[in-house]
Scaffold this motif. Structure first.
Motif, PDB file in Angstrom:
ATOM      1  N   GLY A  41       0.809  -1.212   0.000  1.00 48.65           N
ATOM      2  CA  GLY A  41       0.000   0.000   0.000  1.00 48.65           C
ATOM      3  C   GLY A  41       0.842   1.261   0.000  1.00 48.65           C
ATOM      4  O   GLY A  41       2.077   1.225  -0.044  1.00 48.65           O
ATOM      5  N   PHE A  42       0.183   2.403   0.080  1.00 45.90           N
ATOM      6  CA  PHE A  42       0.821   3.714   0.032  1.00 45.90           C
ATOM      7  C   PHE A  42       1.408   4.068   1.384  1.00 45.90           C
ATOM      8  O   PHE A  42       0.698   4.189   2.379  1.00 45.90           O
ATOM      9  CB  PHE A  42      -0.209   4.770  -0.382  1.00 45.90           C
ATOM     10  N   LEU A  43       2.757   4.162   1.435  1.00 48.96           N
ATOM     11  CA  LEU A  43       3.487   4.519   2.645  1.00 48.96           C
ATOM     12  C   LEU A  43       3.227   3.533   3.778  1.00 48.96           C
ATOM     13  O   LEU A  43       3.473   3.831   4.938  1.00 48.96           O
ATOM     14  CB  LEU A  43       3.102   5.941   3.120  1.00 48.96           C
ATOM     15  N   GLY A 143      -1.071  13.095  13.449  1.00 52.03           N
ATOM     16  CA  GLY A 143       0.332  12.748  13.681  1.00 52.03           C
ATOM     17  C   GLY A 143       0.822  11.658  12.748  1.00 52.03           C
ATOM     18  O   GLY A 143       2.001  11.609  12.398  1.00 52.03           O
ATOM     19  N   ILE A 144      -0.102  10.785  12.303  1.00 55.81           N
ATOM     20  CA  ILE A 144       0.279   9.719  11.382  1.00 55.81           C
ATOM     21  C   ILE A 144       0.765  10.265  10.054  1.00 55.81           C
ATOM     22  O   ILE A 144       1.535   9.626   9.341  1.00 55.81           O
ATOM     23  CB  ILE A 144      -0.927   8.771  11.159  1.00 55.81           C
ATOM     24  N   LEU A 145       0.335  11.493   9.718  1.00 55.64           N
ATOM     25  CA  LEU A 145       0.764  12.113   8.460  1.00 55.64           C
ATOM     26  C   LEU A 145       2.107  12.832   8.595  1.00 55.64           C
ATOM     27  O   LEU A 145       2.689  13.233   7.592  1.00 55.64           O
ATOM     28  CB  LEU A 145      -0.290  13.113   7.980  1.00 55.64           C
ATOM     29  N   ILE A 146       2.579  13.007   9.814  1.00 52.19           N
ATOM     30  CA  ILE A 146       3.857  13.707  10.028  1.00 52.19           C
ATOM     31  C   ILE A 146       5.009  12.719  10.037  1.00 52.19           C
ATOM     32  O   ILE A 146       5.979  12.870   9.304  1.00 52.19           O
ATOM     33  CB  ILE A 146       3.819  14.512  11.342  1.00 52.19           C
ATOM     34  N   GLY A 147       4.889  11.688  10.864  1.00 48.54           N
ATOM     35  CA  GLY A 147       5.956  10.691  10.933  1.00 48.54           C
ATOM     36  C   GLY A 147       7.162  11.212  11.697  1.00 48.54           C
ATOM     37  O   GLY A 147       7.170  12.334  12.221  1.00 48.54           O
ATOM     38  N   LYS A 148       8.214  10.410  11.743  1.00 45.61           N
ATOM     39  CA  LYS A 148       9.422  10.779  12.465  1.00 45.61           C
ATOM     40  C   LYS A 148      10.124  11.933  11.761  1.00 45.61           C
ATOM     41  O   LYS A 148      10.501  11.832  10.601  1.00 45.61           O
ATOM     42  CB  LYS A 148      10.356   9.576  12.573  1.00 45.61           C
ATOM     43  N   HIS A 149      10.294  13.045  12.495  1.00 47.49           N
ATOM     44  CA  HIS A 149      10.956  14.237  11.959  1.00 47.49           C
ATOM     45  C   HIS A 149      10.325  14.702  10.645  1.00 47.49           C
ATOM     46  O   HIS A 149      11.012  15.265   9.782  1.00 47.49           O
ATOM     47  CB  HIS A 149      12.454  13.998  11.760  1.00 47.49           C
ATOM     48  N   LEU A 153       5.342  13.336   6.169  1.00 47.06           N
ATOM     49  CA  LEU A 153       4.827  14.591   5.621  1.00 47.06           C
ATOM     50  C   LEU A 153       5.584  14.983   4.358  1.00 47.06           C
ATOM     51  O   LEU A 153       4.978  15.425   3.362  1.00 47.06           O
ATOM     52  CB  LEU A 153       4.933  15.701   6.669  1.00 47.06           C
ATOM     53  N   ASP A 154       6.888  14.809   4.355  1.00 50.48           N
ATOM     54  CA  ASP A 154       7.687  15.105   3.158  1.00 50.48           C
ATOM     55  C   ASP A 154       7.306  14.189   2.000  1.00 50.48           C
ATOM     56  O   ASP A 154       7.265  14.626   0.846  1.00 50.48           O
ATOM     57  CB  ASP A 154       9.180  14.974   3.467  1.00 50.48           C
ATOM     58  N   SER A 155       7.040  12.919   2.300  1.00 55.07           N
ATOM     59  CA  SER A 155       6.639  11.983   1.251  1.00 55.07           C
ATOM     60  C   SER A 155       5.287  12.373   0.665  1.00 55.07           C
ATOM     61  O   SER A 155       5.090  12.319  -0.556  1.00 55.07           O
ATOM     62  CB  SER A 155       6.574  10.553   1.811  1.00 55.07           C
ATOM     63  N   LEU A 156       4.358  12.757   1.534  1.00 54.41           N
ATOM     64  CA  LEU A 156       3.040  13.187   1.067  1.00 54.41           C
ATOM     65  C   LEU A 156       3.167  14.433   0.199  1.00 54.41           C
ATOM     66  O   LEU A 156       2.504  14.555  -0.845  1.00 54.41           O
ATOM     67  CB  LEU A 156       2.127  13.472   2.257  1.00 54.41           C
ATOM     68  N   GLN A 157       4.020  15.364   0.583  1.00 50.17           N
ATOM     69  CA  GLN A 157       4.241  16.576  -0.204  1.00 50.17           C
ATOM     70  C   GLN A 157       4.837  16.235  -1.572  1.00 50.17           C
ATOM     71  O   GLN A 157       4.422  16.797  -2.601  1.00 50.17           O
ATOM     72  CB  GLN A 157       5.166  17.519   0.559  1.00 50.17           C
ATOM     73  N   TYR A 158       5.784  15.311  -1.596  1.00 51.77           N
ATOM     74  CA  TYR A 158       6.415  14.909  -2.861  1.00 51.77           C
ATOM     75  C   TYR A 158       5.387  14.317  -3.815  1.00 51.77           C
ATOM     76  O   TYR A 158       5.325  14.674  -4.999  1.00 51.77           O
ATOM     77  CB  TYR A 158       7.534  13.903  -2.571  1.00 51.77           C
ATOM     78  N   LEU A 159       4.546  13.407  -3.329  1.00 55.91           N
ATOM     79  CA  LEU A 159       3.550  12.768  -4.172  1.00 55.91           C
ATOM     80  C   LEU A 159       2.483  13.761  -4.628  1.00 55.91           C
ATOM     81  O   LEU A 159       1.977  13.665  -5.752  1.00 55.91           O
ATOM     82  CB  LEU A 159       2.902  11.603  -3.418  1.00 55.91           C
ATOM     83  N   THR A 160       2.139  14.704  -3.774  1.00 53.77           N
ATOM     84  CA  THR A 160       1.160  15.721  -4.154  1.00 53.77           C
ATOM     85  C   THR A 160       1.686  16.568  -5.297  1.00 53.77           C
ATOM     86  O   THR A 160       0.951  16.896  -6.237  1.00 53.77           O
ATOM     87  CB  THR A 160       0.815  16.615  -2.949  1.00 53.77           C
ATOM     88  N   ASN A 161       2.958  16.924  -5.254  1.00 48.56           N
ATOM     89  CA  ASN A 161       3.546  17.700  -6.346  1.00 48.56           C
ATOM     90  C   ASN A 161       3.611  16.890  -7.638  1.00 48.56           C
ATOM     91  O   ASN A 161       3.420  17.436  -8.730  1.00 48.56           O
ATOM     92  CB  ASN A 161       4.945  18.190  -5.943  1.00 48.56           C
ATOM     93  N   LEU A 162       3.866  15.585  -7.532  1.00 50.02           N
ATOM     94  CA  LEU A 162       3.853  14.745  -8.722  1.00 50.02           C
ATOM     95  C   LEU A 162       2.469  14.747  -9.368  1.00 50.02           C
ATOM     96  O   LEU A 162       2.337  14.841 -10.591  1.00 50.02           O
ATOM     97  CB  LEU A 162       4.246  13.314  -8.365  1.00 50.02           C
ATOM     98  N   TYR A 182       3.324  22.693  11.797  1.00 52.88           N
ATOM     99  CA  TYR A 182       4.421  21.811  12.207  1.00 52.88           C
ATOM    100  C   TYR A 182       5.761  22.269  11.655  1.00 52.88           C
ATOM    101  O   TYR A 182       6.774  22.247  12.371  1.00 52.88           O
ATOM    102  CB  TYR A 182       4.154  20.376  11.749  1.00 52.88           C
ATOM    103  N   ARG A 183       5.796  22.690  10.393  1.00 46.50           N
ATOM    104  CA  ARG A 183       7.079  23.023   9.775  1.00 46.50           C
ATOM    105  C   ARG A 183       7.732  24.222  10.453  1.00 46.50           C
ATOM    106  O   ARG A 183       8.957  24.273  10.590  1.00 46.50           O
ATOM    107  CB  ARG A 183       6.887  23.265   8.274  1.00 46.50           C
ATOM    108  N   ALA A 184       6.935  25.194  10.870  1.00 49.01           N
ATOM    109  CA  ALA A 184       7.498  26.352  11.577  1.00 49.01           C
ATOM    110  C   ALA A 184       8.080  25.925  12.921  1.00 49.01           C
ATOM    111  O   ALA A 184       9.163  26.379  13.320  1.00 49.01           O
ATOM    112  CB  ALA A 184       6.425  27.424  11.773  1.00 49.01           C
TER     113      ALA A 184
END
Length: 267
Positions: A41-43, A143-149, A153-162, A182-184
């Protein structure tokens, strides 16, 4: 007892073990066919699919039907005209101009599909920044969408841009995914960490190696210490284990430390 079964399992081996128990035989006594391969599955979060196999006992052989005698009938020869068949090659995906509004609509649709598959109720506020268009997500148990550090969240952002920029030739929109600021908060944490580790490097007179970070977080560390005259920074290692090194400009001399220790011992 059934001689043919279809079963599912987390893996093909698990499904086969279940089928053998149902049939009451060993692996040597059956043939099996994989109908559906398992999917993580996805992630690893949703869309997980089990393996599905069809298992048949080897002694469950279907007897062929008896041949039926048929009268031979002479058929008239048929003249076949050869015709050239033109096969159109599949067209490659064309790069086209897509408006920023359409790209953002694609991003929104992709996120809706992801959250629906995960059974999450998520709202977001959209705003513009120097780096791109920010989608600040809001909801419960995100929190499940953030993950460790922030790795998930970075993976979700990458796929969204794709999804948003697929087939776009130029003027691509950059989408930044954030969750309730969170990013701030992460940036503030990294800047404080940079300051503390710079002090440590100066105190011990040696390089300090940070943990592996993504490109964006390494940039935050470099920017936080660029005006610090007592240290310099550089990145080392290979992706995805690349990290920042903080170097004190005045390194402690091992020889001076040894001589100082000798004088202390003499006293």
């Amino acid at each position: 007892m059934a001689s043919v079964v279809e079963v599912t399992g987390k893996t093909v081996a698990d499904a086969l073990s279940s089928a053998l128990r149902q049939l009451g035989c060993t692996e040597d006594e059956v043939d099996y066919e994989v109908l559906e391969a398992p999917s993580k599955g996805f992630l690893g979060l949703f869309g997980v699919k089990p393996a599905k196999i069809k298992v048949t006992k080897k002694d469950a052989v279907v007897q062929p039907a008896a041949p039926v005698e048929q009268e031979t009938v002479a058929a008239e020869p048929v003249r076949e005209e050869s015709a050239a068949v033109e096969v159109e090659a599949p067209a490659e995906e064309k790069m086209v101009r897509v408006s920023a509004e359409e790209q953002l609509a694609r991003a929104e649709n992709f996120l809706r599909e992801v959250f629906a598959a995960m059974n999450l109720e998520v709202n977001w506020q959209q705003s513009d920044s120097e780096e791109g268009v920010v989608f600040n997500l809001e909801g419960e148990n995100l929190g499940i969408l953030i993950g460790k550090h922030g790795q998930t969240l970075d993976s979700l952002q990458y796929l969204t841009n794709l999804a948003a920029n697929r087939g776009v030739a130029e003027d691509r929109v950059r989408v930044i995914i954030d969750i309730e600021g969170y990013r701030a908060r992460r940036e503030e944490t990294l800047m404080r960490l940079a300051g503390h580790l710079a002090e440590k490097a100066c105190r011990i007179g040696e390089e300090v190696h940070l943990e592996p970070m993504n490109r964006h977080e390494r940039k935050i560390i470099h920017m936080a210490l660029q005006d610090n005259r007592r240290v310099s920074t550089y990145s080392a290692g290979e992706e995805p284990r690349r990290y920042v090194v903080i170097v004190p400009r005045r390194r402690r001399s091992r020889r001076r430390d040894y001589e100082a220790q000798e004088r202390y011992n003499e006293d």
